[in-house]
Design a protein around this motif. Structure first.
Motif, PDB file in Angstrom:
ATOM      1  N   ASP A  13       0.139  19.188  -4.324  1.00 57.60           N
ATOM      2  CA  ASP A  13       1.540  19.033  -3.944  1.00 57.60           C
ATOM      3  C   ASP A  13       1.665  18.231  -2.644  1.00 57.60           C
ATOM      4  O   ASP A  13       2.561  17.399  -2.517  1.00 57.60           O
ATOM      5  CB  ASP A  13       2.231  20.392  -3.790  1.00 57.60           C
ATOM      6  N   ARG A  16       1.339  14.660  -3.484  1.00 58.52           N
ATOM      7  CA  ARG A  16       2.575  14.147  -4.108  1.00 58.52           C
ATOM      8  C   ARG A  16       3.652  13.913  -3.039  1.00 58.52           C
ATOM      9  O   ARG A  16       4.393  12.931  -3.103  1.00 58.52           O
ATOM     10  CB  ARG A  16       3.050  15.092  -5.198  1.00 58.52           C
ATOM     11  N   GLN A  17       3.742  14.802  -2.044  1.00 59.85           N
ATOM     12  CA  GLN A  17       4.691  14.608  -0.937  1.00 59.85           C
ATOM     13  C   GLN A  17       4.342  13.345  -0.152  1.00 59.85           C
ATOM     14  O   GLN A  17       5.227  12.551   0.185  1.00 59.85           O
ATOM     15  CB  GLN A  17       4.681  15.821   0.000  1.00 59.85           C
ATOM     16  N   THR A  19       2.740  10.780  -1.202  1.00 61.14           N
ATOM     17  CA  THR A  19       3.007   9.623  -2.062  1.00 61.14           C
ATOM     18  C   THR A  19       4.500   9.328  -2.134  1.00 61.14           C
ATOM     19  O   THR A  19       4.910   8.161  -2.103  1.00 61.14           O
ATOM     20  CB  THR A  19       2.404   9.845  -3.456  1.00 61.14           C
ATOM     21  N   ARG A  20       5.329  10.355  -2.195  1.00 60.80           N
ATOM     22  CA  ARG A  20       6.787  10.123  -2.226  1.00 60.80           C
ATOM     23  C   ARG A  20       7.253   9.387  -0.972  1.00 60.80           C
ATOM     24  O   ARG A  20       8.057   8.458  -1.049  1.00 60.80           O
ATOM     25  CB  ARG A  20       7.534  11.441  -2.377  1.00 60.80           C
ATOM     26  N   TRP A  21       6.775   9.825   0.200  1.00 56.17           N
ATOM     27  CA  TRP A  21       7.170   9.146   1.437  1.00 56.17           C
ATOM     28  C   TRP A  21       6.611   7.720   1.463  1.00 56.17           C
ATOM     29  O   TRP A  21       7.302   6.777   1.861  1.00 56.17           O
ATOM     30  CB  TRP A  21       6.707   9.946   2.653  1.00 56.17           C
ATOM     31  N   ILE A  23       6.113   5.803  -1.046  1.00 57.47           N
ATOM     32  CA  ILE A  23       6.948   5.011  -1.947  1.00 57.47           C
ATOM     33  C   ILE A  23       8.255   4.617  -1.257  1.00 57.47           C
ATOM     34  O   ILE A  23       8.694   3.460  -1.349  1.00 57.47           O
ATOM     35  CB  ILE A  23       7.228   5.789  -3.251  1.00 57.47           C
ATOM     36  N   LEU A  24       8.889   5.557  -0.577  1.00 59.53           N
ATOM     37  CA  LEU A  24      10.126   5.237   0.153  1.00 59.53           C
ATOM     38  C   LEU A  24       9.880   4.106   1.153  1.00 59.53           C
ATOM     39  O   LEU A  24      10.687   3.181   1.260  1.00 59.53           O
ATOM     40  CB  LEU A  24      10.649   6.466   0.894  1.00 59.53           C
ATOM     41  N   ALA A  51       4.693   6.130  -8.119  1.00 65.32           N
ATOM     42  CA  ALA A  51       5.826   6.984  -8.489  1.00 65.32           C
ATOM     43  C   ALA A  51       5.477   7.882  -9.675  1.00 65.32           C
ATOM     44  O   ALA A  51       5.895   9.048  -9.717  1.00 65.32           O
ATOM     45  CB  ALA A  51       7.056   6.140  -8.798  1.00 65.32           C
ATOM     46  N   ALA A  54       3.604  10.682  -8.164  1.00 65.61           N
ATOM     47  CA  ALA A  54       4.482  11.511  -7.329  1.00 65.61           C
ATOM     48  C   ALA A  54       5.353  12.432  -8.166  1.00 65.61           C
ATOM     49  O   ALA A  54       5.688  13.533  -7.738  1.00 65.61           O
ATOM     50  CB  ALA A  54       5.356  10.627  -6.442  1.00 65.61           C
ATOM     51  N   GLU A  55       5.694  11.993  -9.361  1.00 66.10           N
ATOM     52  CA  GLU A  55       6.565  12.797 -10.223  1.00 66.10           C
ATOM     53  C   GLU A  55       5.791  13.692 -11.181  1.00 66.10           C
ATOM     54  O   GLU A  55       6.348  14.205 -12.139  1.00 66.10           O
ATOM     55  CB  GLU A  55       7.535  11.876 -10.970  1.00 66.10           C
ATOM     56  N   SER A 144      10.180  13.788   5.318  1.00 63.29           N
ATOM     57  CA  SER A 144      10.660  15.142   5.013  1.00 63.29           C
ATOM     58  C   SER A 144       9.970  16.167   5.914  1.00 63.29           C
ATOM     59  O   SER A 144       8.935  15.881   6.522  1.00 63.29           O
ATOM     60  CB  SER A 144      10.346  15.474   3.552  1.00 63.29           C
TER      61      SER A 144
END
Length: 177
Positions: A13, A16-17, A19-21, A23-24, A51, A54-55, A144
């Motif tokens: 997890d 994934r967090q 990776t999300r940042w 990507i942003l 992505a 991340a998903e 985040s």
């Protein structure tokens, strides 16, 4: 030091967090690359592969191939801002592979997409210093609480020479309490 019976430093997890940042950050810089090389989809494809992970998708060869392709795109472009944008995409695709080990080097992987995006969005503009400050503030704001928690799990950076390393240091210190 990680002990065998302790939970891993970074969970799936957490990856994934991260990776999300990433990507942003990389998505903010992508238009810089695409303005210089409009027909080259490789950085966009690297962000899309990130992505998928991340998903909830697995880490696959597709992700690594997309990162290597974005690397080739970065090598092929001469414009420094476009090169930095492609590197942000590479770093986003590499984010799922951040090692769950407690070394100062790992924080670079977590912060790299943001630092490259800042470079991409500020290099060559009329007031590079002001653009750098604005992008730094915006990308910190996009981090985040989970990203801030993850940053605190890793050893902090020490100041070092060079504009890119200065960005990494500033991001690191800004994301810690």
């Amino acid at each position: 030091m990680h002990q065998d019976n302790a939970p891993p430093l970074l969970s799936e997890d957490d990856l994934r967090q991260i990776t999300r940042w990433a990507i942003l950050c990389a998505a903010r810089a992508l238009p810089v690359f695409e303005a210089v090389v409009p027909g080259d989809p490789r950085p966009r494809e690297a962000i899309a592969a990130a992505a998928a992970f991340a998903e909830g998708g697995p880490r696959t060869a597709v992700l690594r191939k997309a990162a290597w392709a974005a690397q080739a795109a970065a090598r092929a472009v001469d414009d420094p801002a476009a090169k930095a944008a492609a590197r942000a995409a590479i770093a986003a695709a590499g984010a799922p592979y951040t090692h769950p080990i407690e070394t100062p080097h790992q924080i670079n992987h977590l912060l790299g997409p943001a630092a490259y995006a800042i470079q991409a969005l500020s290099l060559g503009v009329d007031d590079e210093a002001a653009a750098t400050e604005m992008e730094l503030r915006q990308l910190i704001a996009l981090a985040s609480p989970e990203i801030r928690r993850i940053v605190c799990k890793l050893p902090g950076r020490k100041p070092s020479k060079g504009a890119f390393h200065a960005l990494l240091y500033r991001l690191d210190t800004a994301l810690r309490p």
